[in-house]
Enzyme design. Structure first.
Site, PDB file in Angstrom:
ATOM      1  N   CYS A   2      -6.612   3.428 -13.079  1.00  0.00           N
ATOM      2  CA  CYS A   2      -7.314   2.902 -11.909  1.00  0.00           C
ATOM      3  C   CYS A   2      -8.364   1.879 -12.281  1.00  0.00           C
ATOM      4  O   CYS A   2      -9.141   2.086 -13.205  1.00  0.00           O
ATOM      5  CB  CYS A   2      -7.978   4.035 -11.152  1.00  0.00           C
ATOM      6  SG  CYS A   2      -8.790   3.428  -9.678  1.00  0.00           S
TER       7      CYS A   2
ATOM      8  N   HIS B  94     -11.153   7.478 -16.595  1.00  0.00           N
ATOM      9  CA  HIS B  94     -10.035   8.026 -17.365  1.00  0.00           C
ATOM     10  C   HIS B  94     -10.190   7.736 -18.856  1.00  0.00           C
ATOM     11  O   HIS B  94      -9.543   8.371 -19.681  1.00  0.00           O
ATOM     12  CB  HIS B  94      -8.708   7.507 -16.828  1.00  0.00           C
ATOM     13  CG  HIS B  94      -8.467   7.934 -15.413  1.00  0.00           C
ATOM     14  ND1 HIS B  94      -8.103   9.207 -15.083  1.00  0.00           N
ATOM     15  CD2 HIS B  94      -8.585   7.265 -14.244  1.00  0.00           C
ATOM     16  CE1 HIS B  94      -7.987   9.310 -13.766  1.00  0.00           C
ATOM     17  NE2 HIS B  94      -8.287   8.138 -13.231  1.00  0.00           N
TER      18      HIS B  94
ATOM     19  N   SER C 187      -7.636  12.520  -6.906  1.00  0.00           N
ATOM     20  CA  SER C 187      -6.771  12.229  -5.759  1.00  0.00           C
ATOM     21  C   SER C 187      -5.428  12.950  -5.851  1.00  0.00           C
ATOM     22  O   SER C 187      -4.718  13.036  -4.859  1.00  0.00           O
ATOM     23  CB  SER C 187      -6.573  10.718  -5.604  1.00  0.00           C
ATOM     24  OG  SER C 187      -7.807  10.116  -5.301  1.00  0.00           O
TER      25      SER C 187
ATOM     26  N   CYS D 239      -4.656   6.394  -9.146  1.00  0.00           N
ATOM     27  CA  CYS D 239      -5.178   7.537  -9.882  1.00  0.00           C
ATOM     28  C   CYS D 239      -4.267   8.748  -9.699  1.00  0.00           C
ATOM     29  O   CYS D 239      -3.873   9.396 -10.660  1.00  0.00           O
ATOM     30  CB  CYS D 239      -6.563   7.913  -9.352  1.00  0.00           C
ATOM     31  SG  CYS D 239      -7.911   7.190 -10.268  1.00  0.00           S
TER      32      CYS D 239
HETATM   33  N1  NFV Z   1      -8.897   9.960  -7.716  1.00  0.00           N
HETATM   34  C1  NFV Z   1      -9.409   9.210  -8.455  1.00  0.00           C
HETATM   35 FE1  NFV Z   1     -10.147   8.038  -9.484  1.00  0.00          FE
HETATM   36  C2  NFV Z   1     -11.766   8.482  -9.190  1.00  0.00           C
HETATM   37  N2  NFV Z   1     -12.884   8.673  -8.895  1.00  0.00           N
HETATM   38  C3  NFV Z   1     -10.133   9.269 -10.846  1.00  0.00           C
HETATM   39  O1  NFV Z   1     -10.166  10.068 -11.701  1.00  0.00           O
HETATM   40  O2  NFV Z   1     -10.138   6.608  -8.320  1.00  0.00           O
HETATM   41 NI1  NFV Z   1      -9.391   5.401  -8.781  1.00  0.00          NI
END
Ligand code: NFV
Ligand code: HEM
Ligand code: HEM
Ligand code: SF4
Ligand code: SF4
Ligand code: F3S
Ligand SMILES: [Mg+2]
Lengths: 372, 555, 217
Positions: B61, B68, B505, B552
């Site tokens: 993401c 991450h 998510s 994500c």
């Molecule tokens: N769900 C998600 Fe994320 C976040 N905050 C990830 O770990 O968004 Ni892009």
């Protein structure tokens, strides 16, 4: 024609400035912005009026499609500085479709897209972010029930210009890394005949995107590109040839481990796996987030994010050369090479010893004249 | 007869989300949440160098960029038993903290606000009255009549071109919009200001991480950004001062713009404190270590579980109780799709069985999403700022308690109001506020270390793969902006043998499991009123309150 | 009676020794480029700069030398000719090839005696020329990257969309080890044949003369 006294060389016609002001934009900001843009395009200041005119003209419709992406390029766009995202959206372009920011949703969003595709056929700039999966008839990425492959082909057909942003759109990027589970492909692979400007990077540097848009608006044509369709103004030189640590590289001064004294002193990151010598990108000169920094400046080697296939060819990222195909993960070219040389030497040593004791001299002894 | 409606794409989110819902009698009676895009990064990671993994996972993401990387290197550090230097902990806290603040600001203004704020109404506002309201709720200096007149004029001129760009075709004028024009104008002005503010605050990431999105200074064992008061190529006094200024501006923005706006908008929508509750189970993995001791005791946001909205009983969260189902997702498990797998044993075998595109409806009776269905002790769990804040609130973390009580008191609402669409949005504001305030503390500690000559940012002990055991496995956690995040890695022969991520998510957007239990999005939609099925702004409100990120969720 | 044959004409000998010298210089500097040792702070000897300078200078010399030798393959005597590198094109060549191969692998006791290359060596040289050409090609292609649009980039840069930059580097680096392997082999074989053939194999590449018994050929 009056000129703004503060920047005497730059003769932006007063009419333009007035029209700009009537749209609620500060004239000094606008002039500054035109100059910055001209500089970003590496043009002489005499081009400022032309740039101003291009920017003042009716907003060019832009359609932004996102497929197998992480939206990092959209986010980069939101961090744009010259012009800012606000200026772009309100003053410079008409962003007809962009999932991350648009207010409409569902079928009304799709309707907005289809109207724009029709109404501005042949006139809109298409921006594509993310790779396009081809597996199972494109079912690995659908929007409103339509496959990414189909949406892309449809949108490219009526575009005045197509700009692929980020390494996923320009060369498949992360989804296409081995073993490419979804059959991800780049924009050019899906629409081979189309003229596509590639702006790789992971994500694209917002400055390179805005400069490309402004280039198109100003000159009515696409910027000159290299063999991979990347504009020369942004990808015409290697990181390594513009790097602030190049002096240390040439001097033979390298950081050996992260956080050691050489690392703290800003020595070259070559031995920590920096891919600057094989990467074409303007990171050292343009930097990121309004020129604050870039990877090497922050002490981490370049991972080559603007090169096609970098996830496979530039990794392992903390080693300078890729894995030798067919060998283990820790075998470097040198380990294998030394092994090979040693094995050769050993083999010939054995051969040599064996040959010394070899009976039956192939040179017919009878022909040799022995002297006493 | 129930009418089935489809919202695809759900816009103003990250990624590709599709909601199908049945509406009967003006209310949603059934709902399906689906993500329609897959990349397969878990599969791509197999066989690679574990030290490289964070570069790959970070690209799950670009919105919650960094998170991450964080979870990934923690997983590897857990597997290899690496202790990171104190400076690395602090730099990570600062990066995570600022990620939380900036991500929430973007969410509130650019992804969520237009569900509540009607831009067209703002054009009718009286700038003088707007100024009065603005000054009554905050000390934020940009609040003069002239200022609001200017903003209004700019948008008016824009609207008069007849080309609304990203604002066209929205649900403007919908009966569900309840704010008076002046508050709408404040919202609009701050929408534009926030667009500028977010790109400034995130410069903290550029200084400490080289760039944003996708900072590049994370390392297994620490960070690669050097600190040294006597170097011009490291974090020195000058950079500390710069970061401090950015942190302060961010905090001021949250305190004087975000929170007041939240509290100004909420009263018009108090009915939404009773809508969108969802599954009522909450999971937080906790984060922001306050010292360098191993274990989870030092986490500022505590780890914990709340079941059935029972705030009196915060239970321990044990990662071994987590499983993922693919019963209704486009994957197969080698031992049957009806059994959940713990991530160490997790599999990502994609197998699309949905309709061939183009299609009108998904086959929601069988597999219908690329998101898996994570469960804790076989229960669906909501994660996110609400879960994080609830667990901290119920555990009695003083800062969180004070902030939540302040918000509840101002809105004159009971704690039960938190279990709702509005509660989720309010909790996100609380989260942003607390992080914005904490950040400066971590910066102080970093500066203090530097002053005492502690310059270590990376622990190189286990950097060389030759020092690793033949087999190892580890769990990396992180409270990402959208909630509890877990990465599980198995390392064999210096390579990644298996990699599985269960993402906020994924928890929230997942489809039904083998027992037919809905995921949190689905459950939250049940009972949501729909005034006009052609313009289901109410769906956007509840779904956006989770701040969906589908790249994500699927990865 | 032994006859003295003038086998290696001077261009062959000069090219040989320039090539040998270049390969040594390119390998030493290339090894440093590939894995530099750090000099740390203090002095600023511009070490990598010099290494690269020597590498590129030797690279140009090597290019000229190898190309000259290739040109001489079409001008020089039959030992220098390109045909000499394809011994197995003739029945006699094939026969000698088998004989030499068996000798080297201890499966036969006879060696072939020729005034030029023995057929197994000639085959190896063919491979070596290919490797040298690859090094020159990859070297100059990499070299051209510092100046996109310049001569070398225009001439060779087309390769990169086909073969990734990183694999080109890896190849360039890896082939160095193959050349080093050849070097060991080559010197050993020359020494072995010098002893066994007693035809001045070693000195021949300096003087040009070899001692051949016409009956052997
Ligand atoms: N769900 C998600 Fe994320 C976040 N905050 C990830 O770990 O968004 Ni892009
Ligand atoms: C026998 C012939 C040669 C050998 C053994 C050799 C060896 C090497 C080695 C080992 C490297 C380091 C590669 C790495 O690890 O990245 C290298 C780099 C390089 N070589 Fe060669 N090389 C040879 C010929 C040439 C020639 C003819 C050229 C043409 C100019 C050349 C140009 C280069 C360049 C440009 C680099 C990259 C250096 C840099 O930019 O830092 N090489 N060489
Ligand atoms: C002590 C150093 C060396 C000696 C004594 C030596 C000796 C010889 C001899 C005797 C020949 C002729 C072989 C035959 O008739 O079969 C020859 C040919 C050749 N050598 Fe060497 N050599 C040396 C170093 C090298 C090096 C370092 C290289 C390059 C790696 C090299 C490359 C070649 C090549 C390519 C040929 C074929 C000659 C041609 O026709 O151009 N030599 N060498
Ligand atoms: S190129 Fe990078 S930033 Fe852009 S979508 Fe792909 S992974 Fe994300
Ligand atoms: S840090 Fe990287 S790009 Fe910079 S000089 Fe060193 S190797 Fe080149
Ligand atoms: S990793 Fe990418 S951002 Fe620039 S420094 Fe390297 S190309
Ligand atoms: Mg997963």
């Amino acid at each position: 024609m009056k000129t703004d006294g503060s920047v005497s060389q730059v003769a932006i016609p007063e009419e333009i400035l007035q029209r700009i002001e009537s749209r609620g934009i500060n004239r000094r900001d606008f002039i500054k912005f035109c100059m910055a843009t001209t500089a970003a395009l590496a043009l002489p200041v005499t081009f400022v009026p032309k740039v101003a005119q291009a920017l003042e003209d009716n907003r060019t419709p832009v359609i932004w499609l996102e497929f197998q992406s992480c939206s990092g390029d959209s986010e980069a766009f939101l961090r744009a500085n010259q012009p800012t995202a606000t200026e772009l959206i309100l003053d410079l372009i008409s962003l007809e479709y962009a999932e991350v920011v648009m207010a409409a949703a569902g079928h009304l969003a799709e309707e907005a897209k289809h109207q724009a595709l029709e109404k501005y056929h042949g006139k809109y700039i298409l921006i594509v972010e993310g790779a396009i999966p081809t597996k199972d008839d494109g079912a690995y990425c659908t929007i409103a029930g339509q496959s990414a492959v189909a949406s892309l082909k449809q949108a490219v057909a009526g575009a005045a210009a197509t700009i692929a942003v980020g390494s996923c759109a320009t060369s498949g990027g992360l989804p296409a890394a081995a073993p490419n589970p979804s059959g991800a492909a780049s924009v050019s692979e899906i629409v081979p005949g189309a003229t596509v400007v590639n702006l790789p990077g992971c994500p694209v540097n917002a400055t390179n995107l805005t400069a490309t848009i402004v280039h198109v608006l100003t000159f009515g044509k696409l910027p000159a590109t290299d063999r991979l369709g990347r504009p020369l103004f942004a990808y015409g030189k290697r990181i390594h040839d513009n790097c602030e640590r190049r002096g240390h590289f040439d001097a033979g001064q390298y950081a050996e481990t992260f956080g050691d004294e050489a690392h703290r002193k800003g020595y070259c990151l070559y031995k920590l796996g920096c891919k600057g010598p094989e990467t074409f990108h303007n990171c050292p000169t343009v930097r990121y987030n309004e020129g604050v920094s870039w990877p090497v400046m922050a002490g981490h080697g370049c991972i080559g994010c603007s090169e096609p296939g970098f996830w496979d060819t530039m990794s392992p990222f903390y080693r300078r050369l890729p894995k030798v195909p067919g060998f283990g993960i820790e075998d470097t070219a040198d380990k294998i090479g030394i092994g090979l040389a040693a094995a050769t030497a050993a083999a010939f040593a054995v051969h040599g010893v064996a040959s010394c004791f070899r009976k039956g001299n192939p040179k017919d002894e009878s022909k040799v004249i022995k002297e006493d | 007869m129930a009418k089935k409606i489809v919202v695809d794409p759900i816009t103003r989110i990250e990624g590709h989300l599709r909601i199908e819902a049945e509406v009967e009698g003006g209310k949603i009676t059934n709902a399906w949440s689906s993500s329609t895009a897959f990349r397969g990064i878990e599969t791509i990671l197999k066989g690679r160098d574990p030290r490289d993994a964070h570069h790959f996972t970070q690209r799950f993401c670009g919105v919650c960029t960094t998170v991450h990387s964080m979870a990934s290197i923690r997983a590897v550090e857990d597997a290899l038993k690496i202790q990171v230097p104190d400076n690395a902990r602090l730099i990570r806290n600062l990066i995570m903290g600022m990620q939380g603040v900036q991500d929430h600001v973007i969410h509130f203004y650019h992804l969520h606000a237009l569900d509540w704020v009607d831009i067209t109404s703002a054009l009718k506002a009286d700038p003088a009255k707007t100024s009065q309201i603005a000054q009554s709720i905050s000390d934020w200096p940009k609040s003069s009549t002239d200022y609001f007149r200017q903003v209004q004029a700019r948008i008016k001129a824009f609207a008069e071109t007849g080309r609304l760009g990203p604002f066209q075709n929205a649900y403007w004028g919908h009966s569900a919009y309840k704010l008076e024009p002046e508050v709408n104008l404040i919202g609009l002005a701050h929408y534009l200001e926030a667009l500028e503010a977010q790109k400034d605050m995130i410069k903290v990431h550029a200084i400490l991480g080289s760039k944003n999105p996708h900072p590049q200074t994370f390392l297994v064992g620490g960070m690669s950004i050097p600190v040294d008061p006597d170097s011009q190529n490291a974090i020195n006094a000058d950079k500390i001062a710069w970061i401090r200024k950015l942190l302060r501006n961010a905090r001021t923005f949250v305190e004087q713009v975000y929170i007041p706006d939240l509290l100004a908008v909420a009263p018009a929508y108090l009915d939404w404190a009773g809508i969108g509750g969802g599954v009522g189970n909450f999971l937080a993995c906790g984060d922001f270590p306050t010292d360098n001791s191993p274990g989870t005791d030092s986490l500022f946001f505590p780890r914990g579980i709340i079941m059935g909205k029972d705030l009196a009983n915060v239970m321990e969260m044990d990662e071994t109780k987590i499983t993922e189902y693919v019963t209704n997702s486009w994957y197969t498990y080698s031992n049957g799709d009806d059994k959940g797998l713990h991530p160490y044993e997790g599999e990502t075998n994609d197998k699309y069985t949905g309709p061939k595109p183009p299609y009108e409806f998904l086959d929601t009776d069988s597999k219908y999403s690329w998101v898996k269905s994570p469960r804790y002790l076989d229960q669906p769990m909501e994660v996110g700022p609400l879960a994080r804040v609830l667990v901290a609130y119920a555990s009695g973390v003083p800062e969180v308690k004070a902030a939540v009580d302040y918000v509840l008191k101002t809105l004159n609402a009971p704690a039960a109001a938190l279990f709702s669409t509005l509660g989720r949005t309010a909790a996100r504001g609380v989260d942003a506020l607390i992080l914005a305030q904490k950040n400066e503390l971590w910066l102080d500690q970093l500066a203090d270390n530097m002053g005492r000559g502690i310059l270590e940012v990376h622990n190189p002990e286990k950097w060389d793969p030759a020092t690793w055991p033949k087999e190892a496995r580890g769990f990396g956690y992180h409270e990402a902006p959208r909630g509890a995040l877990g990465h599980w890695i198995r390392i064999e022969d210096q390579k990644i043998a298996n990699y599985q991520a269960v993402v906020p998510s994924t928890w929230n957007a997942g489809p039904r499991d083998a027992h037919g239990q809905m995921g949190p999005y689905e459950a939250a939609l049940i009972g949501t009123p729909i005034a006009d099925p052609e313009k289901p702004v109410e769906i956007l409100r509840t779904i956006h309150s989770f701040d969906p990120c589908l790249a994500c969720a699927v990865h | 009676m032994l006859e003295i044959h003038y086998v290696w004409q001077w261009p062959v000998r000069i090219a040989h020794w320039i090539n040998a010298l270049c390969i040594v210089a390119l390998s030493i500097t290339g090894t440093y480029i590939g894995a530099p040792f750090s000099l740390g702070g203090g002095v600023n000897p511009y070490l990598m700069g010099w290494m690269r300078f020597v590498h590129f200078a030797a690279g140009y010399l090597f290019l000229v030398s190898v190309l000259s030798r290739i040109l001489w393959m079409f001008i020089g005597n039959h030992h220098a000719s390109w045909r000499a590198f394809l011994p197995w094109l003739t029945p006699k060549g094939r026969e000698n090839f088998v004989r030499m191969f068996r000798y080297y692998t201890f499966t036969g006791n006879n060696i072939s005696h020729e005034s030029g290359h023995n057929p197994v060596a000639a085959t190896a040289y063919l491979g070596i020329y290919a490797l040298c050409l690859f090094q020159i090609f990859s070297g100059f292609a990499l070299y051209g990257q510092f100046a996109p649009g310049g001569f070398w980039d225009s001439a060779l840069g087309w390769i990169f969309p086909l073969l990734d930059n990183q694999y080109m580097r890896l190849g360039h680096h890896g082939v160095m080890w193959l050349l080093i392997g050849f070097f060991i082999n080559h010197i050993y074989s020359a020494w072995l044949m010098d002893i066994k053939q007693k035809s001045g194999v070693m000195s021949g590449i300096v003087s040009g003369y070899r001692y051949i018994d016409p009956e052997d050929v």
